[in-house]
Write a protein that holds these residues in place. Structure first.
Motif, PDB file in Angstrom:
ATOM      1  N   ASP A  19       3.296   1.767   8.620  1.00 58.28           N
ATOM      2  CA  ASP A  19       2.613   0.904   7.659  1.00 58.28           C
ATOM      3  C   ASP A  19       2.325   1.656   6.357  1.00 58.28           C
ATOM      4  OD1 ASP A  19       2.632  -1.089   9.564  1.00 58.28           O
ATOM      5  OD2 ASP A  19       0.558  -0.774  10.195  1.00 58.28           O
ATOM      6  N   TYR A  22       4.846   1.224   3.433  1.00 57.54           N
ATOM      7  CA  TYR A  22       4.701   0.033   2.597  1.00 57.54           C
ATOM      8  C   TYR A  22       3.419   0.113   1.753  1.00 57.54           C
ATOM      9  CZ  TYR A  22       8.425  -1.646   5.590  1.00 57.54           C
ATOM     10  OH  TYR A  22       9.621  -1.758   6.251  1.00 57.54           O
ATOM     11  N   GLN A  23       2.399   0.751   2.297  1.00 61.44           N
ATOM     12  CA  GLN A  23       1.168   0.939   1.538  1.00 61.44           C
ATOM     13  C   GLN A  23       1.424   1.816   0.322  1.00 61.44           C
ATOM     14  OE1 GLN A  23      -1.787  -0.539   2.154  1.00 61.44           O
ATOM     15  NE2 GLN A  23      -2.627   0.390   0.287  1.00 61.44           N
ATOM     16  N   LYS A  26       3.115  -0.210  -2.335  1.00 61.75           N
ATOM     17  CA  LYS A  26       2.113  -1.047  -3.007  1.00 61.75           C
ATOM     18  C   LYS A  26       1.359  -0.241  -4.057  1.00 61.75           C
ATOM     19  CE  LYS A  26      -2.355  -3.297  -2.172  1.00 61.75           C
ATOM     20  NZ  LYS A  26      -3.183  -2.317  -2.924  1.00 61.75           N
ATOM     21  N   GLN A  85      11.960  -9.634   6.458  1.00 60.09           N
ATOM     22  CA  GLN A  85      11.088  -8.756   7.226  1.00 60.09           C
ATOM     23  C   GLN A  85      10.426  -7.736   6.306  1.00 60.09           C
ATOM     24  OE1 GLN A  85      13.050  -6.456  10.318  1.00 60.09           O
ATOM     25  NE2 GLN A  85      11.450  -4.897  10.243  1.00 60.09           N
ATOM     26  N   ARG A  88       7.798  -9.391   4.218  1.00 61.09           N
ATOM     27  CA  ARG A  88       6.578  -9.616   5.019  1.00 61.09           C
ATOM     28  C   ARG A  88       5.791  -8.323   5.191  1.00 61.09           C
ATOM     29  NH1 ARG A  88      10.158 -12.321   8.394  1.00 61.09           N
ATOM     30  NH2 ARG A  88       9.917 -10.742  10.009  1.00 61.09           N
ATOM     31  N   ASN A  89       6.498  -7.229   5.456  1.00 62.24           N
ATOM     32  CA  ASN A  89       5.815  -5.950   5.641  1.00 62.24           C
ATOM     33  C   ASN A  89       5.071  -5.529   4.373  1.00 62.24           C
ATOM     34  OD1 ASN A  89       6.796  -5.811   8.240  1.00 62.24           O
ATOM     35  ND2 ASN A  89       8.476  -4.433   7.749  1.00 62.24           N
ATOM     36  N   ALA A  91       4.004  -7.624   2.077  1.00 62.38           N
ATOM     37  CA  ALA A  91       2.887  -8.569   1.928  1.00 62.38           C
ATOM     38  C   ALA A  91       1.719  -8.165   2.816  1.00 62.38           C
ATOM     39  CB  ALA A  91       3.355  -9.984   2.271  1.00 62.38           C
ATOM     40  N   ASN A  92       2.020  -7.695   4.024  1.00 63.43           N
ATOM     41  CA  ASN A  92       0.963  -7.251   4.932  1.00 63.43           C
ATOM     42  C   ASN A  92       0.220  -6.040   4.372  1.00 63.43           C
ATOM     43  OD1 ASN A  92       1.449  -9.236   6.833  1.00 63.43           O
ATOM     44  ND2 ASN A  92       2.843  -7.977   8.042  1.00 63.43           N
ATOM     45  N   ALA A  93       0.939  -5.254   3.526  1.00 64.11           N
ATOM     46  CA  ALA A  93       0.316  -4.087   2.900  1.00 64.11           C
ATOM     47  C   ALA A  93      -0.432  -4.466   1.620  1.00 64.11           C
ATOM     48  CB  ALA A  93       1.376  -3.034   2.588  1.00 64.11           C
ATOM     49  N   GLY A  94      -0.353  -5.744   1.255  1.00 63.81           N
ATOM     50  CA  GLY A  94      -1.047  -6.208   0.061  1.00 63.81           C
ATOM     51  C   GLY A  94      -0.214  -6.196  -1.199  1.00 63.81           C
ATOM     52  N   LYS A  96       2.960  -7.580  -3.684  1.00 66.31           N
ATOM     53  CA  LYS A  96       3.736  -8.778  -4.012  1.00 66.31           C
ATOM     54  C   LYS A  96       5.203  -8.373  -4.074  1.00 66.31           C
ATOM     55  CE  LYS A  96       2.380 -11.423  -7.319  1.00 66.31           C
ATOM     56  NZ  LYS A  96       1.987 -11.846  -8.685  1.00 66.31           N
TER      57      LYS A  96
END
Length: 270
Positions: A19, A22-23, A26, A85, A88-89, A91-94, A96
């Motif tokens: 995770d 992806y963070q 972001k 996918q 989505r990953n 997006a889950n990290a906040g 866009k």
């Protein structure tokens, strides 16, 4: 002005990326220095669906031989499930994110890689339209690019993800990061393996001849060198499974294997 960072992630590690990967993307997208652009593969996912549908799988020189039937599945997997996918990953990290393919807006234009037809519809990128990426970025999104391209008469082409990322990095005059599941190009000495922190084209070519660089690492290394000499500002291969590796690269810390036009190693004079 932000610097573009093109991040290529192979399909073999997409399901393993933490995770924090992806963070970090972001955080980079919200910062003032870097604008991330993701280019992804999806080889294992494609092979899995081909097997399920009983479509023959064939490789030639490390590239998937792509018939029209295979191309349909490649498009379905890359532009569909894998691309979304990743969106989505993020997006889950906040973050866009906006998923596109190289066909959208004619981002990538290609010609057949092998004019004899032995590879089928495998393409070689001959033109990139960077304004497509720039427009997505201007709207506040992280572009997530599936490596397909259009050619003459609207023909679709399957593009090697490494080569697609290299072409995008060149067009954006950006840095290029190949995210892998290893720490970089490895060398073995006295039974111990260690990362080679820096390689020139000549050094990398020698290691390929010696068999130290082999298999799936060869196209990554060649793509890294090609993109560097074609205009990419910086190229690195690093381990995306290590939580801080991408962040450390953007901070200028030594991580992975950097590819340079000429060695920056200091010569020790006796």
């Amino acid at each position: 002005m932000k610097k573009y960072l093109v991040i290529k992630s192979g399909g073999s590690i997409l399901d393993q990326l933490p995770d924090s990967f992806y963070q970090t993307i972001k955080e980079l997208s919200e910062g003032d220095e870097w604008q991330p652009v993701l280019v992804h593969g999806g080889g294992p996912h494609i092979s899995h669906l081909l097997t399920q549908l009983d479509v023959p799988i064939e490789f030639n020189s490390g590239l998937r031989v792509t018939s029209e039937a295979v191309l349909d599945i490649v498009e379905m997997v890359l532009c569909g499930s894998v691309n979304k996918q990743i969106v989505r990953n993020l997006a889950n990290a906040g973050a866009k994110a906006l998923g596109i393919s190289g066909m959208d807006g004619s981002l990538l234009y290609a010609e057949p890689m092998d004019k004899t037809g032995s590879l089928g519809y495998v393409g070689e990128v001959t033109k990139v339209e960077p304004s497509v990426i720039q427009e997505v970025v201007s709207l506040g999104y992280v572009p997530v690019v599936a490596p397909l391209a259009l050619g003459e008469n609207g023909q679709r082409y399957n593009i090697n993800g490494d080569l697609a990322a290299a072409a995008v990095a060149k067009a954006l005059n950006g840095s290029l990061c190949f995210v892998s599941n290893i720490d970089g190009v490895l060398a073995e000495e006295k039974g111990e393996r260690s990362v080679i922190p820096e390689l020139t084209q000549e050094e990398a070519s020698d290691l390929i001849v010696q068999g130290i660089i082999y298999g799936g690492m060869i196209p990554k290394v060649q793509s890294a060198l090609d993109s560097l000499f074609a205009g990419a500002q910086e190229v690195v291969i690093l381990n995306g499974l290590k939580e801080q590796s991408l962040r450390e690269f953007t901070e200028g810390k030594p991580v992975g294997t950097r590819f340079v036009k000429a060695s920056t190693k200091k010569t020790v004079r006796k």
